[in-house]
Scaffold this motif. Structure first.
Motif, PDB file in Angstrom:
ATOM      1  N   ALA A 249      45.728  49.232 -39.526  1.00 50.50           N
ATOM      2  CA  ALA A 249      46.459  48.880 -38.309  1.00 50.50           C
ATOM      3  C   ALA A 249      47.190  50.099 -37.765  1.00 50.50           C
ATOM      4  CB  ALA A 249      47.442  47.748 -38.583  1.00 50.50           C
ATOM      5  N   ARG A 250      47.793  50.876 -38.664  1.00 48.25           N
ATOM      6  CA  ARG A 250      48.500  52.082 -38.231  1.00 48.25           C
ATOM      7  C   ARG A 250      47.537  53.081 -37.612  1.00 48.25           C
ATOM      8  NH1 ARG A 250      52.165  54.465 -35.592  1.00 48.25           N
ATOM      9  NH2 ARG A 250      52.821  56.510 -36.380  1.00 48.25           N
ATOM     10  N   CYS A 251      46.358  53.229 -38.195  1.00 42.26           N
ATOM     11  CA  CYS A 251      45.367  54.150 -37.646  1.00 42.26           C
ATOM     12  C   CYS A 251      44.971  53.766 -36.216  1.00 42.26           C
ATOM     13  CB  CYS A 251      44.124  54.192 -38.535  1.00 42.26           C
ATOM     14  SG  CYS A 251      44.366  55.035 -40.122  1.00 42.26           S
ATOM     15  N   GLN A 252      44.951  52.495 -35.927  1.00 37.77           N
ATOM     16  CA  GLN A 252      44.607  52.046 -34.581  1.00 37.77           C
ATOM     17  C   GLN A 252      45.695  52.380 -33.563  1.00 37.77           C
ATOM     18  OE1 GLN A 252      41.478  50.595 -33.729  1.00 37.77           O
ATOM     19  NE2 GLN A 252      41.208  51.499 -35.758  1.00 37.77           N
ATOM     20  N   GLU A 253      46.894  52.599 -34.029  1.00 37.19           N
ATOM     21  CA  GLU A 253      48.020  52.859 -33.125  1.00 37.19           C
ATOM     22  C   GLU A 253      48.145  54.322 -32.729  1.00 37.19           C
ATOM     23  OE1 GLU A 253      50.886  49.412 -35.168  1.00 37.19           O
ATOM     24  OE2 GLU A 253      51.332  51.552 -35.410  1.00 37.19           O
ATOM     25  N   THR A 254      47.627  55.229 -33.552  1.00 36.86           N
ATOM     26  CA  THR A 254      47.888  56.647 -33.331  1.00 36.86           C
ATOM     27  C   THR A 254      46.833  57.261 -32.414  1.00 36.86           C
ATOM     28  OG1 THR A 254      46.625  57.308 -35.299  1.00 36.86           O
ATOM     29  CG2 THR A 254      48.988  56.841 -35.576  1.00 36.86           C
ATOM     30  N   TYR A 255      47.192  58.405 -31.852  1.00 32.30           N
ATOM     31  CA  TYR A 255      46.382  59.113 -30.862  1.00 32.30           C
ATOM     32  C   TYR A 255      44.961  59.363 -31.348  1.00 32.30           C
ATOM     33  CZ  TYR A 255      45.008  63.024 -27.816  1.00 32.30           C
ATOM     34  OH  TYR A 255      44.341  63.855 -26.951  1.00 32.30           O
ATOM     35  N   GLY A 256      44.815  59.851 -32.596  1.00 31.38           N
ATOM     36  CA  GLY A 256      43.504  60.215 -33.110  1.00 31.38           C
ATOM     37  C   GLY A 256      43.013  59.359 -34.247  1.00 31.38           C
ATOM     38  N   CYS A 257      43.571  58.164 -34.414  1.00 26.41           N
ATOM     39  CA  CYS A 257      43.179  57.233 -35.472  1.00 26.41           C
ATOM     40  C   CYS A 257      43.512  57.745 -36.875  1.00 26.41           C
ATOM     41  CB  CYS A 257      41.686  56.894 -35.401  1.00 26.41           C
ATOM     42  SG  CYS A 257      41.189  56.075 -33.897  1.00 26.41           S
ATOM     43  N   PHE A 258      44.447  58.690 -36.966  1.00 24.36           N
ATOM     44  CA  PHE A 258      44.916  59.151 -38.261  1.00 24.36           C
ATOM     45  C   PHE A 258      46.123  58.324 -38.688  1.00 24.36           C
ATOM     46  CE2 PHE A 258      42.754  62.854 -36.463  1.00 24.36           C
ATOM     47  CZ  PHE A 258      41.923  63.210 -37.518  1.00 24.36           C
ATOM     48  N   ILE A 259      46.469  58.429 -39.968  1.00 32.56           N
ATOM     49  CA  ILE A 259      47.602  57.672 -40.477  1.00 32.56           C
ATOM     50  C   ILE A 259      48.920  58.262 -39.973  1.00 32.56           C
ATOM     51  CG2 ILE A 259      47.845  58.994 -42.621  1.00 32.56           C
ATOM     52  CD1 ILE A 259      48.154  55.169 -42.296  1.00 32.56           C
ATOM     53  N   HIS A 260      48.882  59.534 -39.554  1.00 35.63           N
ATOM     54  CA  HIS A 260      50.100  60.217 -39.128  1.00 35.63           C
ATOM     55  C   HIS A 260      50.188  60.302 -37.614  1.00 35.63           C
ATOM     56  CE1 HIS A 260      50.419  61.393 -43.293  1.00 35.63           C
ATOM     57  NE2 HIS A 260      49.229  61.953 -43.234  1.00 35.63           N
ATOM     58  N   SER A 261      51.404  60.354 -37.106  1.00 34.17           N
ATOM     59  CA  SER A 261      51.635  60.616 -35.697  1.00 34.17           C
ATOM     60  C   SER A 261      51.709  62.121 -35.473  1.00 34.17           C
ATOM     61  CB  SER A 261      52.948  59.973 -35.236  1.00 34.17           C
ATOM     62  OG  SER A 261      52.906  58.574 -35.411  1.00 34.17           O
TER      63      SER A 261
END
Length: 496
Positions: A249-261
């Motif tokens: 779910a977090r990966c879907q939220e970020t710019y490049g689908c990574f776990i980090h912002s």
């Protein structure tokens, strides 16, 4: 089990076509696309140039090869059984582990029975009367298919450098992309590595550990950040597995689908460490090229068995039968390694003679830069669907792949259920999306730097001018736009 899709596989197609769909490539995207097409009950064949599955992780087996996103964010998310069964060994898995994982996936879902290995597609021509594609393989085989789906990867075309004399060298040599399967020993050997991009940084770090002497030929220094890799204990893997829903779910939220912002700070707020002068990039800022992750790369140059040659100061004149000649010295080597990069994003397409309506060439259409609709369709090339094509939402690759392959599958299902045999983009839609992609990159510093992300490869004719090759609006916005097209019944497409 949630292993095999339940839909029955068809043994014949309408109008006597050989297949409902042909997929090019059996890497991360091709394997998942095959799985999804089987769910529709389509007759599918995947053609793969290599001898096994894996794509990038089949070909790039050079020392130190590993991915730079966390293993547990890189694996597929579509199967709960798969998530429960597979234990990652390292936070950033190396090539052998990743290749084992993809083979495990292929075995678990019995994907190999629909894959032809040692099978390079050289041409694909659209047949307007039948709404189909005729596909030609290097060995002379020909097949017809309703749908042609490319899963050729972003970094899969690896040209050799155009240095004079490459073919005259009598020692062992190879491009890192085509690394041999058998072990290459560096002990006591004089080794040259040409190139210090992401691949070069990984290879140099490992080779320096055992080489008798290593000489690195560098044109462009890179900014690199520490990888901070480590083993994953059984307890940690249990915690990761319990948190998979939140992780994805977090990966879907970020710019490049990574776990980090991304770091919200301005570049002006951060000071740079002092490193050896020649290793400091002078022609591009941090983050404007892909930032390799390293594990002791800079320290390598403190070793007595490693020499750095700046080819801006002393250019390579030619490869000789025994080594490399610069304008001020001649070097003898036992092994020469070309870490000289890729003809990225469009390169794999350019190597196939793809022709659409009226015999139009895709390579010619894209000669001034790619033009697509959503990075998935190209107007005038009906029933050609690209998984991770130019101008698509890129990032953490499997996260982006699963979304795009799901979207492609949804479109195919929509057309099939309505008896439609033609899927195409409109010229207006392609122009609008391409303009949006270009606008999204305006003001971004990476567009001012020569790199594979701007389509530059000095070893490929016609690839010396910067192009906008990828969508920079972020994956959430990319999904939002694609979802809207689907929700509105694909009315922006030509369907017949």
């Amino acid at each position: 089990m949630d292993g095999l899709p339940a839909a029955p596989e068809r043994t014949s197609t309408e109008e006597g076509l050989d297949f409902d769909a042909i997929v090019i490539g059996a890497g991360v995207s091709g394997l998942y696309q095959l799985y999804k097409l089987r769910e529709l009950g389509l007759k599918v064949r995947v053609f793969e140039t290599g001898t096994a599955v894996g794509g990038t992780w089949y070909w790039n087996r050079y020392p130190g090869a590993r991915f730079d996103s966390e293993s547990w964010t890189y694996g597929y998310s579509f199967s709960q059984e798969l998530l429960q069964e597979w234990d990652w060994e390292e936070h950033f898995a190396g090539q052998p582990e990743t290749e084992r994982y993809l083979n495990y996936v292929a075995d678990k879902f019995d994907l190999r029975r629909d894959i032809d290995f040692n099978s390079r597609i050289t041409a694909a021509h659209y047949q307007e009367g039948r709404h189909s594609w005729d596909v030609l393989l290097e060995d002379g085989r020909r097949y017809s298919t309703r749908l042609l789906i490319t899963a050729v990867g972003v970094l899969s075309a690896a040209p050799m450098p155009t240095i004079a004399g490459v073919e005259t060298y009598e020692g062992q040599s190879c491009h890192t992309h085509y690394w041999p399967k058998e072990r290459v020993g560096f002990e006591g050997k004089r080794v040259a590595v040409i190139g210090t991009g992401a691949t070069g940084i990984q290879a140099i770090t490992e080779i320096a550990k055992t080489a008798g002497h290593l000489t690195v030929f560098q044109r462009t220094p890179q900014w690199a950040a520490p990888l901070h890799n480590g083993r994953i204990s059984k307890d940690e893997m249990r915690r990761i597995r319990a948190n998979y829903p939140e992780i994805f779910a977090r990966c879907q939220e970020t710019y490049g689908c990574f776990i980090h912002s991304t770091d919200p700070r301005s570049a002006l707020e951060v000071t740079d460490p002092v490193v050896a002068e020649k290793l400091i990039p002078k022609n591009h800022g941090f983050g404007t090229r892909r930032v390799p992750l390293e594990s002791g790369y800079y320290e390598v140059y403190n070793q007595p068995n490693v020499k750095l040659v700046d080819i801006n100061e002393t250019p390579i004149e030619r490869i000789t039968p025994i080594g490399i000649k610069t304008n001020d010295a001649e070097y003898e080597f036992d092994i020469i390694i070309y870490a000289t990069g890729f003809d990225a994003i469009t390169g794999a397409f350019d190597r196939i003679d793809i022709r659409g309506v009226d015999g139009a060439s895709l390579k010619e259409k894209w000669k001034d830069g790619p033009q697509t609709f959503l990075g998935i369709l190209v107007d005038g090339f009906p029933n050609l669907l690209m998984v991770m094509g130019p101008h698509a939402g890129l990032g953490n690759f499997p996260r982006a792949v699963e979304y795009t392959a799901d979207w492609v599958t949804g479109l195919i299902r929509f057309a099939r259920d309505r008896g439609l045999t033609l899927i195409d983009a409109t010229a207006t839609g392609a122009v609008a999306w391409t303009a949006h992609v270009i606008a999204a990159s305006e003001g971004l510093l990476f567009t001012e730097v020569d790199s594979w992300m701007t389509g530059i490869n000095r070893n490929v004719e016609g690839k010396q001018v910067r192009r906008i090759m990828r969508y920079s609006g972020g994956h959430p916005k990319f999904r939002e736009r694609c979802d809207r097209v689907a929700a509105e019944g694909y009315r922006e497409l030509v369907l017949a």
